[in-house]
Design an enzyme around this catalytic site. Structure first.
Site: not given
Ligand code: MSP
Length: 507
Positions: A17, A20, A125, A128, A143, A146, A295, A298
């Site tokens: 997303h 990432h 947990c 988890c 948890c 959960h 909201k 478009k």
């Molecule tokens: N797998 C671990 C990281 C291991 S590194 C040795 C992990 N993965 S993650 O997929 O959950 O997240 C990876 C990165 O994406 C993290 O740095 C996290 O902060 C970032 N983000 C995930 N959602 C985010 C937002 N909504 N905004 C900004 N970055 C965030 O953690």
């Protein structure tokens, strides 16, 4: 100089997303910028595939963790490609070479005397498949994920003597005040260290999905230890016949989100010290993109889905938006409406229109050739230290501030063209020299901002530079007046075309 930049490796238990995409975009900006400076860059990203969450997600889908990993690793690779990221390798923690190297390093930590057998006792947990700390619990013993009541369980584990690294870590922080940036995160990590470090369970007995502990195959290495090591292991096998470790280690910067600060700023350097490996130069922390309720917009609906946005508006627009909208390092809201506003007012109007107007005037008034002149003094001063300032900002991982420096010049060029009114000058034969200067200054100003914008918006900047008859992307040339007149311009088309909202079916 070599420059090694990394993103976190992303969990494969879900679809990629915008959060990432954010870290990957930021790391790519740094990688591209350092290449412009002539540095020897290596940029790593990848996926984190072992551990409880992945096992659980796979179970829910009725597939193996490996199948889930394969499925989502492809998506994360696609995301990097869609974003136009120039990563030099994509690591998966299920790569056999990574697993072998993890076992080697963990054995070294063990042989150096930093591992002992102990019993882990804590709130467990089962959903988890993970232990929870007291502070994570909700309503006494529930948890947080959960919401079920938990019981105290015991497990025999191998432990890493993290506590013995408290002093060395404090020394590291005292000697290198930029080890963690920004400053508030440095303070947070240091406070955590000073509050006293507890030893860390290095293995899990309940889990099968991971790297076996080399001296005890009944356990697997804790997923965070396995994952953190990716930054180091990747260099040993990213290229078939060359070990890149000497060339790129220690990493110049690990870019991460604030949620995984403790792992990167405390546990990771301690692990490296325990294994006699140099610690990275820096850990750069960004905040959270807050994807609140909005909201409907478009054309985007109510989410900013990176694949969709890149397909409809182009990767450059997405890269620009996330770095411009939220000050890098802080948390900030993003929204489809915000995206569309910046797309129209800044990308299409301020940059795109400036480019098409300039090119149209060059072709109308000067037969498509950039005239030879000196840059306008009014612009000269404003562009003077621009490239240096951008370098300084990016060295400090202030990506939004760097972008803003450049964008102020884009706005300045817009004011310049309004004030000088070249369309009026064109009517007055006596003003030919002045018109030369205005047109040259605009072409030259656009060239400089585009070279500097290239790491942020590589596709658009390249297209515009090509239309201006320019190819050089190096930072040496990012100075107003560095290139003289004489270039023939070419067709550009719309850099940021209007996007029509999708047709709503009447059904
Ligand atoms: N797998 C671990 C990281 C291991 S590194 C040795 C992990 N993965 S993650 O997929 O959950 O997240 C990876 C990165 O994406 C993290 O740095 C996290 O902060 C970032 N983000 C995930 N959602 C985010 C937002 N909504 N905004 C900004 N970055 C965030 O953690």
């Amino acid at each position: 100089m070599s420059y090694y930049v990394t993103t976190p490796i992303y969990y494969v238990n879900g679809e990629p997303h915008l959060g990432h995409a954010y870290t990957t975009i930021a790391a790519d900006v740094l990688a591209r910028h350092m290449r412009q400076r002539g540095e020897d860059v290596f940029f790593l990203t990848g996926t984190d595939e072992h551990g409880e969450p992945v096992t659980q997600a796979a179970e829910k889908l009725g597939i193996t963790p490996r199948e889930l990993g394969d499925r989502h690793a492809v998506r994360f690779k696609q995301l990097a490609a869609t974003l136009n990221a120039t990563n030099d390798f994509f690591i998966r923690t299920t790569d056999p070479e990574h697993m072998e190297k993890v076992a080697q390093v963990v054995r070294r930590i063990h042989d150096n005397g930093h591992v002992y057998a102990g019993t882990y006792e804590g709130w467990y947990c089962p959903r988890c498949a993970d232990f929870k700390t007291e502070s994570e619990l909700e309503d006494g013993n529930r948890c947080p994920i959960h919401k079920i009541e938990l019981e105290i369980e015991k497990e025999d584990n191998w432990f890493f003597r993290l506590s013995t690294f408290q002093e060395p870590l404090e020394r590291l922080y005292a000697e290198r005040t930029d080890f963690v940036i920004p400053r508030n995160r440095y303070n947070e990590a240091l406070a955590f260290i000073k509050s006293g470090l507890r030893d860390l369970s290095l293995s899990r007995a309940r889990l099968k999905w991971g790297v076996p502990v080399p001296w005890d195959h009944s356990q697997v290495i804790y997923v965070w230890i396995d994952a953190l090591l990716n930054y180091y292991t990747a260099l040993s096998y990213a290229r078939e016949d060359e070990d890149l470790t000497e060339r790129y280690w220690p990493a110049h910067v690990h870019l991460i989100g604030k949620d995984i600060l403790k792992f990167h700023a405390v546990i990771w350097p301690a692990m490296l010290m325990a294994a006699d490996i140099e610690v990275p130069r820096r850990v750069g922390i960004h905040g959270y993109l807050l994807l609140g309720e909005h909201k409907m917009s478009k054309s985007l609906g109510n989410v900013i889905e990176p694949f969709h946005v890149a397909e409809v508006y182009g990767a450059d627009a997405l890269r620009f938006y996330v770095l411009r909208e939220v000050s890098f390092g802080a948390d900030g809201e993003v929204s489809p409406e915000g995206f569309e506003t910046r797309y129209t007012t800044e990308l299409a109007n301020e940059y795109g229109n400036l480019a098409s107007r300039t090119l149209a005037m060059l072709s109308r008034y000067r037969d498509g050739v950039v005239p030879d002149a000196a840059p306008a003094p009014r612009l000269q001063g404003e562009f003077e230290d621009l490239a240096d300032t951008v370098c300084r900002r990016l060295d400090a991982i202030e990506l939004t501030a760097a972008l803003d420096e450049i964008w102020q010049r884009v706005k300045l060029l817009n004011r310049y063209v309004q004030d000088e009114e070249p369309w009026q000058l064109s009517k007055d034969e006596g003003a030919a020299e002045q018109l030369d200067q205005v047109l040259y200054s605009l072409a030259e100003g656009l060239r400089v901002v585009s070279v500097l914008l290239h790491p942020f918006m590589p596709g658009s900047a390249e297209r515009l530079l090509a239309a201006l008859g320019q190819e050089d992307l190096s930072l040496d040339g990012a100075r107003l007046g560095a290139v003289g007149g004489g270039a023939s311009i070419a067709e550009l088309g719309q850099l940021f075309p209007r996007v029509e909202p999708p047709e709503r079916s009447a059904a």
